[in-house]
Design an enzyme around this catalytic site. Structure first.
Site, PDB file in Angstrom:
ATOM      1  N   ASN A   1       0.842  -1.190   0.000  1.00 18.40           N
ATOM      2  CA  ASN A   1       0.000   0.000   0.000  1.00 18.40           C
ATOM      3  C   ASN A   1       0.879   1.241   0.000  1.00 18.40           C
ATOM      4  O   ASN A   1       1.892   1.302   0.705  1.00 18.40           O
ATOM      5  CB  ASN A   1      -0.909   0.012   1.233  1.00 18.40           C
ATOM      6  CG  ASN A   1      -1.816   1.234   1.252  1.00 18.40           C
ATOM      7  OD1 ASN A   1      -2.826   1.289   0.558  1.00 18.40           O
ATOM      8  ND2 ASN A   1      -1.441   2.237   2.036  1.00 18.40           N
TER       9      ASN A   1
ATOM     10  N   ILE B   1      -0.124   8.797   1.516  1.00 12.50           N
ATOM     11  CA  ILE B   1       0.557  10.044   1.861  1.00 12.50           C
ATOM     12  C   ILE B   1       0.022  10.518   3.206  1.00 12.50           C
ATOM     13  O   ILE B   1      -1.154  10.869   3.323  1.00 12.50           O
ATOM     14  CB  ILE B   1       0.355  11.108   0.768  1.00 12.50           C
ATOM     15  CG1 ILE B   1       0.974  10.620  -0.543  1.00 12.50           C
ATOM     16  CG2 ILE B   1       0.979  12.443   1.186  1.00 12.50           C
ATOM     17  CD1 ILE B   1       0.754  11.536  -1.721  1.00 12.50           C
TER      18      ILE B   1
ATOM     19  N   ARG C   1       1.128  12.956   6.674  1.00  7.94           N
ATOM     20  CA  ARG C   1       2.095  13.932   7.154  1.00  7.94           C
ATOM     21  C   ARG C   1       2.891  13.338   8.320  1.00  7.94           C
ATOM     22  O   ARG C   1       2.397  12.498   9.079  1.00  7.94           O
ATOM     23  CB  ARG C   1       1.401  15.223   7.553  1.00  7.94           C
ATOM     24  CG  ARG C   1       0.670  15.174   8.878  1.00  7.94           C
ATOM     25  CD  ARG C   1      -0.076  16.462   9.137  1.00  7.94           C
ATOM     26  NE  ARG C   1      -0.567  16.543  10.500  1.00  7.94           N
ATOM     27  CZ  ARG C   1      -1.502  17.374  10.907  1.00  7.94           C
ATOM     28  NH1 ARG C   1      -2.071  18.189  10.029  1.00  7.94           N
ATOM     29  NH2 ARG C   1      -1.885  17.393  12.174  1.00  7.94           N
TER      30      ARG C   1
ATOM     31  N   TRP D   1      -1.393   8.766  10.568  1.00  9.38           N
ATOM     32  CA  TRP D   1      -2.358   8.131   9.675  1.00  9.38           C
ATOM     33  C   TRP D   1      -3.642   7.843  10.445  1.00  9.38           C
ATOM     34  O   TRP D   1      -3.641   7.414  11.588  1.00  9.38           O
ATOM     35  CB  TRP D   1      -1.801   6.874   9.027  1.00  9.38           C
ATOM     36  CG  TRP D   1      -1.203   5.831   9.927  1.00  9.38           C
ATOM     37  CD1 TRP D   1      -1.515   5.557  11.237  1.00  9.38           C
ATOM     38  CD2 TRP D   1      -0.174   4.904   9.569  1.00  9.38           C
ATOM     39  NE1 TRP D   1      -0.762   4.523  11.711  1.00  9.38           N
ATOM     40  CE2 TRP D   1       0.069   4.090  10.709  1.00  9.38           C
ATOM     41  CE3 TRP D   1       0.549   4.656   8.400  1.00  9.38           C
ATOM     42  CZ2 TRP D   1       1.013   3.065  10.711  1.00  9.38           C
ATOM     43  CZ3 TRP D   1       1.490   3.638   8.409  1.00  9.38           C
ATOM     44  CH2 TRP D   1       1.719   2.862   9.547  1.00  9.38           C
TER      45      TRP D   1
ATOM     46  N   GLY E   1      -5.065   3.121   4.455  1.00 14.75           N
ATOM     47  CA  GLY E   1      -4.445   1.839   4.141  1.00 14.75           C
ATOM     48  C   GLY E   1      -3.277   1.475   5.034  1.00 14.75           C
ATOM     49  O   GLY E   1      -3.151   0.329   5.493  1.00 14.75           O
TER      50      GLY E   1
ATOM     51  N   GLU F   1      -0.759   0.423  -5.927  1.00 14.94           N
ATOM     52  CA  GLU F   1      -0.561   1.724  -6.576  1.00 14.94           C
ATOM     53  C   GLU F   1       0.562   1.658  -7.598  1.00 14.94           C
ATOM     54  O   GLU F   1       0.549   2.393  -8.589  1.00 14.94           O
ATOM     55  CB  GLU F   1      -0.265   2.795  -5.530  1.00 14.94           C
ATOM     56  CG  GLU F   1      -1.471   3.252  -4.723  1.00 14.94           C
ATOM     57  CD  GLU F   1      -1.802   2.353  -3.554  1.00 14.94           C
ATOM     58  OE1 GLU F   1      -2.782   2.638  -2.850  1.00 14.94           O
ATOM     59  OE2 GLU F   1      -1.080   1.351  -3.338  1.00 14.94           O
TER      60      GLU F   1
ATOM     61  N   ASP G   1      -3.632  23.230   8.680  1.00 13.82           N
ATOM     62  CA  ASP G   1      -4.032  22.184   7.750  1.00 13.82           C
ATOM     63  C   ASP G   1      -4.856  22.746   6.600  1.00 13.82           C
ATOM     64  O   ASP G   1      -5.098  23.946   6.513  1.00 13.82           O
ATOM     65  CB  ASP G   1      -4.802  21.086   8.490  1.00 13.82           C
ATOM     66  CG  ASP G   1      -4.608  19.730   7.844  1.00 13.82           C
ATOM     67  OD1 ASP G   1      -5.371  19.408   6.913  1.00 13.82           O
ATOM     68  OD2 ASP G   1      -3.681  18.999   8.251  1.00 13.82           O
TER      69      ASP G   1
END
Length: 493
Positions: free
Chosen positions: A172, A175, A177, A190, A195, A238, A287
């Protein structure tokens, strides 16, 4: 045109006036954000800061700062051409058997593309030209941006986090931070449904107490980066999807410290592990909502190896009140979503995620209405069909005569075709973005659906209004005599 690495894409952008080199010293602490923000709002070029203060490594920013550059990264010149990518994804999600010989022939191009899916393992990869271990591992030597005055620490923003769950055949890419915590530590932010977090959860259940291998790639080729933010089917890697988009297999190499595969042409690779017992307070950070978010505990990623290309480039971005780079990505990805939604709901005419709605918090959908209650079916379907819309708070449904991308049209439809009580759907206790502080509970809140379509029998007892439309012959007559009237330029209709 396809790009096997970030550098070839940089050269292509520069040759087409889409990248500006900045030789003047610029500080990664706040200054890069201010410059990139001004340039993005002016729809300006990508930026390569060649002399970041305190560092010799160049910083690439604003790479996907316009929908056009997102399209260029995928070999397209127009963002609308990204609908071809959406058609491919729709096919992959629900492939249909050929209805006959001619139909089979028409599907050959897609079958050929599928042959490009498996990644290609290479040796002597560019991303491993320089290898650092032990005391040489020092994340503070990277020009990591400190984006906003209230941010707690520098933040890694464009890293592709690579994980593998014990029950998954595929890797997996996501992206997330990552807050700089120490010379060899980052906080991996995450969310539970992503994922990487799901892979980590499965690993902890099967191997309790063991360290979880993780790799982060910085400065991967643009197609692989975009593959990580595209709604790829859960069963597909991906890397495989990037190969489909590129038209040739994605080059990968085995990481030095574990069995994970990394994009071979990446600029920088961070290898290490997550100890399931080690957590740290993350944030606050500015953010994509335009606000600083709350703090919370997330896993700590310990970096044991850093590998990189010679003369590596650090790829970075910032997030803030739209428009920002994620918002521009959202505008481009919007075109990919349209064919995917139409595959499931053919009555959908168009679909729009307004960038000022933080990319995904509001959606406007135009439909070819066919029966009473149709709008409610579509809004429920949109919320549930793709994981990307799990956090969409507001969905507005309009008729096909309304341009869902024009707020003048949409507001007119809302104010003339809606009764607030009858045509508003409220759903409580649904998943909401953790960053959404407006929700009563973190991660849990309500959703609103607005049916701004013309109402049919069964939906109203009133005689429905007929829109005012000028006679077409009169319009053509005025067009022919307009120049003789002595009036300035005609308004565009």
């Amino acid at each position: 045109m396809s790009f096997k690495d970030l550098r070839s894409f940089i050269s292509h952008l520069e040759a087409n006036g889409e990248l500006k080199r900045i030789s003047h010293p610029v500080d990664p602490h706040l200054e890069m954000t201010e410059i990139a923000d001004r340039v993005l709002r002016a729809k300006g070029p990508a930026l390569l800061f060649e002399n970041p203060v305190g560092n010799e490594m160049p910083v690439l920013a604003n790479l996907f700062g316009t929908p056009k550059r997102v399209a260029m990264a995928l070999g397209k010149e127009d963002p609308l051409a990204l609908r071809e990518v959406g058609e491919l994804l729709a096919f992959l999600k629900e492939p249909e058997p050929p209805r006959g010989f001619k139909d089979a022939i028409s599907k050959i191009p897609m079958f050929k593309q599928a042959l490009n899916m498996p990644p290609k393992t290479v040796r002597n990869a560019p991303c491993q030209e320089v290898i650092k271990t032990g005391s040489d591992v020092d994340l503070t030597k990277l020009p990591i941006q400190h984006c906003w005055p209230g941010d707690v620490a520098p933040l890694v923003t464009w890293g592709l986090t690579i994980t593998k769950g014990p029950r998954q055949k595929r890797q997996n890419l996501g992206i997330y931070r990552q807050q700089l915590l120490d010379k060899d530590k980052l906080i991996m932010r995450w969310l539970d449904h992503r994922g990487g977090a799901l892979d980590f959860k499965d690993f902890k259940e099967k191997f309790p107490g063991e360290r979880y291998p993780v790799v982060v790639a910085l400065g991967a080729d643009p197609v692989t980066i975009l593959g990580a933010v595209t709604p790829v089917p859960d069963s597909m890697s991906e890397y495989a999807f990037a190969g489909l988009l590129r038209g040739e297999r994605t080059d990968v190499c085995k990481a030095i410290s574990c069995d994970l595969e990394v994009p071979a042409t990446s600029e920088i690779i961070l290898e290490g592990y997550i100890d399931p017992e080690e957590m740290a307070e993350e944030g606050p950070y500015g953010d994509h909502t335009g606000y600083y978010n709350e703090t919370d505990k997330f896993p700590v990623f310990t970096v044991t190896h850093i590998t990189h290309r010679k003369d590596a480039i650090y790829h970075s971005t910032y997030t803030g009140r739209p428009p920002d780079e994620p918002a521009m990505l959202g505008v481009a990805l919007n075109e990919i979503f349209v064919p995917i939604l139409r595959k499931q709901y053919p009555e959908i005419i168009d679909f729009y995620l307004p960038p000022e709605g933080c990319s995904y918090r509001m959606a406007v959908i135009s439909i070819r209405k066919e029966y009473p209650g149709h709008a409610k079916r579509v809004m429920m379907g949109a919320w549930s069909f793709l994981r990307q819309f799990m956090y969409t708070k507001f969905i507005i449904i309009v008729d096909e005569d309304v341009n869902c991308r024009d707020w003048n049209d949409v507001i007119w439809a809302i104010t003339t075709r809606m009764d607030p009580k009858r045509d508003t759907v409220m759903i409580e206790n649904t998943p909401i973005d953790y960053l959404d502080f407006a929700s009563p509970v973190a991660g849990l809140g309500s959703k609103m659906g607005m049916d701004a379509t013309n109402k049919w029998e069964g939906e109203t007892d009133r005689e429905w209004g007929t829109p005012i439309v000028m006679d077409e012959a009169v319009k053509q007559r005025i067009d022919t005599i307009w120049d003789d009237l002595g009036i300035d330029d005609a308004p565009t209709l």
